[in-house]
Scaffold this active site. Structure first.
Site, PDB file in Angstrom:
ATOM      1  N   TYR A  37      43.216  37.832  37.184  1.00 14.36           N
ATOM      2  CA  TYR A  37      42.800  38.119  35.810  1.00 14.36           C
ATOM      3  C   TYR A  37      43.792  37.512  34.837  1.00 14.36           C
ATOM      4  O   TYR A  37      44.896  37.103  35.215  1.00 14.36           O
ATOM      5  CB  TYR A  37      42.658  39.624  35.579  1.00 14.36           C
ATOM      6  CG  TYR A  37      43.965  40.382  35.459  1.00 14.36           C
ATOM      7  CD1 TYR A  37      44.428  40.792  34.214  1.00 14.36           C
ATOM      8  CD2 TYR A  37      44.724  40.703  36.578  1.00 14.36           C
ATOM      9  CE1 TYR A  37      45.618  41.491  34.081  1.00 14.36           C
ATOM     10  CE2 TYR A  37      45.912  41.400  36.463  1.00 14.36           C
ATOM     11  CZ  TYR A  37      46.356  41.793  35.214  1.00 14.36           C
ATOM     12  OH  TYR A  37      47.539  42.473  35.086  1.00 14.36           O
ATOM     13  N   LYS A 153      49.079  37.023  38.848  1.00 13.33           N
ATOM     14  CA  LYS A 153      48.371  38.033  38.037  1.00 13.33           C
ATOM     15  C   LYS A 153      47.054  38.375  38.739  1.00 13.33           C
ATOM     16  O   LYS A 153      45.971  37.931  38.333  1.00 13.33           O
ATOM     17  CB  LYS A 153      48.149  37.491  36.625  1.00 13.33           C
ATOM     18  CG  LYS A 153      47.968  38.556  35.555  1.00 13.33           C
ATOM     19  CD  LYS A 153      48.025  37.936  34.173  1.00 13.33           C
ATOM     20  CE  LYS A 153      47.761  38.952  33.069  1.00 13.33           C
ATOM     21  NZ  LYS A 153      48.842  39.906  32.896  1.00 13.33           N
ATOM     22  N   GLU A 185      60.741  44.942  36.103  1.00 17.64           N
ATOM     23  CA  GLU A 185      59.840  44.990  34.951  1.00 17.64           C
ATOM     24  C   GLU A 185      59.238  46.376  34.878  1.00 17.64           C
ATOM     25  O   GLU A 185      59.556  47.256  35.693  1.00 17.64           O
ATOM     26  CB  GLU A 185      58.750  43.926  35.057  1.00 17.64           C
ATOM     27  CG  GLU A 185      57.886  44.029  36.307  1.00 17.64           C
ATOM     28  CD  GLU A 185      56.908  42.859  36.429  1.00 17.64           C
ATOM     29  OE1 GLU A 185      56.577  42.236  35.410  1.00 17.64           O
ATOM     30  OE2 GLU A 185      56.468  42.577  37.556  1.00 17.64           O
ATOM     31  N   LEU A 209      56.138  39.372  36.865  1.00 19.07           N
ATOM     32  CA  LEU A 209      55.056  38.632  36.222  1.00 19.07           C
ATOM     33  C   LEU A 209      55.603  37.934  34.975  1.00 19.07           C
ATOM     34  O   LEU A 209      56.200  38.590  34.116  1.00 19.07           O
ATOM     35  CB  LEU A 209      53.923  39.568  35.835  1.00 19.07           C
ATOM     36  CG  LEU A 209      52.691  38.894  35.230  1.00 19.07           C
ATOM     37  CD1 LEU A 209      51.994  38.035  36.274  1.00 19.07           C
ATOM     38  CD2 LEU A 209      51.732  39.924  34.662  1.00 19.07           C
TER      39      LEU A 209
END
Length: 291
Positions: A37, A153, A185, A209
């Site tokens: 995505y 992702k 993260e 990411l």
């Protein structure tokens, strides 16, 4: 249409109402989370860094060996139609590609004759309220139990979902992921810290990411000569930080003022985060909204 998804949506070459969009129960995105995505912010109906987002989409597709069903120009045509049709000036465009629906359930890739499923829709882009931003938010730390390709992702986000839910159940806004003693993260954000006036960001590796907002913040730091470093951040450094920020296209720059029940720095949003937020707003109004 719902309050959060505009009509029409895009599905496999067609624009249609959300209520009429449907996929096969054998779609591999449904059965395996076998898909990718991308989310593209839109300001004043202008997409922000669409090429970078589409490049990231392509990199993730390449990473899972899935052919892109649309060219970059075709994706731009779809995105433009969604942006023009939605009722909001500021939007979030969601793109998803899965490996499609075979006639059976089998872990191995289906034949190349199986067409990928391509889906996209527009939502309102809602940023943090001034009241919340003025106070900051609380977060927790959790072990990073994700797989080792966090740079992709992909739609299989269950580990992130469970981490975020753990935070919500404790009245917190985010869960910060710790792996091998290092902060990577947030469950749904990138994380920066400030110590002794220096902005510190974790490096882009396969365990994080690469966020587009992350890039913007480092660019703004460079432009405004804010001292900064890109390097690994230990859990001890995280806990001793003067400021901790969570960042994303919706959160922008949001101070984390309590971590695992303890105050971060003074327990209030700090001056470096406030300055970066102002630089970000200036950039948004002079660049993002101008296309």
């Amino acid at each position: 249409m719902t309050p959060y998804v505009a009509d029409p949506v895009y599905l496999n070459g067609h624009f249609l109402p959300l209520a009429e969009a449907g996929i096969s129960p054998l779609d591999r995105g449904f059965l395996y989370g076998d898909g990718v995505y991308e989310v593209i912010p839109v300001y004043s109906r202008r997409t922000f860094r669409i090429d970078e987002h589409l490049n990231r989409l392509q990199a993730t597709l390449d990473g899972i060996q899935l052919a892109n069903p649309l060219t970059a120009e075709a994706w731009k045509t779809v995105i433009l139609k969604l942006v023009e049709s939605a009722p909001w000036e500021d939007q979030s465009i969601y793109l998803q590609v899965t490996r499609g629906a075979d006639d059976k359930r089998d872990h191995a890739f289906p034949p190349i004759s199986v067409t990928p499923t391509a889906f996209a829709f527009a939502s309102p882009l809602v940023t943090t309220s001034a009241d919340i931003r003025a106070k900051g938010v609380a977060a927790i730390t959790v072990p990073d139990l994700r797989w080792s390709r966090c740079d992709l992702k992909v739609v299989s986000l269950l580990a992130n979902v469970l981490a975020r839910q753990q935070a919500v159940e404790q009245g917190c806004a985010e869960a910060l992921l710790i792996r091998d003693g290092l902060m990577k993260e947030g469950a749904a954000s990138n994380i920066f810290i400030v110590k002794d006036g220096v902005l510190i960001a974790p490096p882009k590796t396969h365990l994080m990411l690469p966020g587009i907002t992350y890039d913007v913040i480092l660019e703004l730091a460079e432009t405004h000569r804010q001292a900064h470093e890109v390097r690994e951040i230990s859990e001890a450094e995280l806990r001793a930080a003067d400021e901790v920020w969570m960042t994303s296209s919706t959160k922008e720059i949001l101070a984390i003022t309590r971590l695992d029940g303890q105050p971060v720095g003074t327990g209030q949003p700090g001056p470096y985060g406030e300055q970066m937020w102002q630089w970000y707003q200036d950039f948004k109004n002079t660049v993002m909204r101008k296309g």
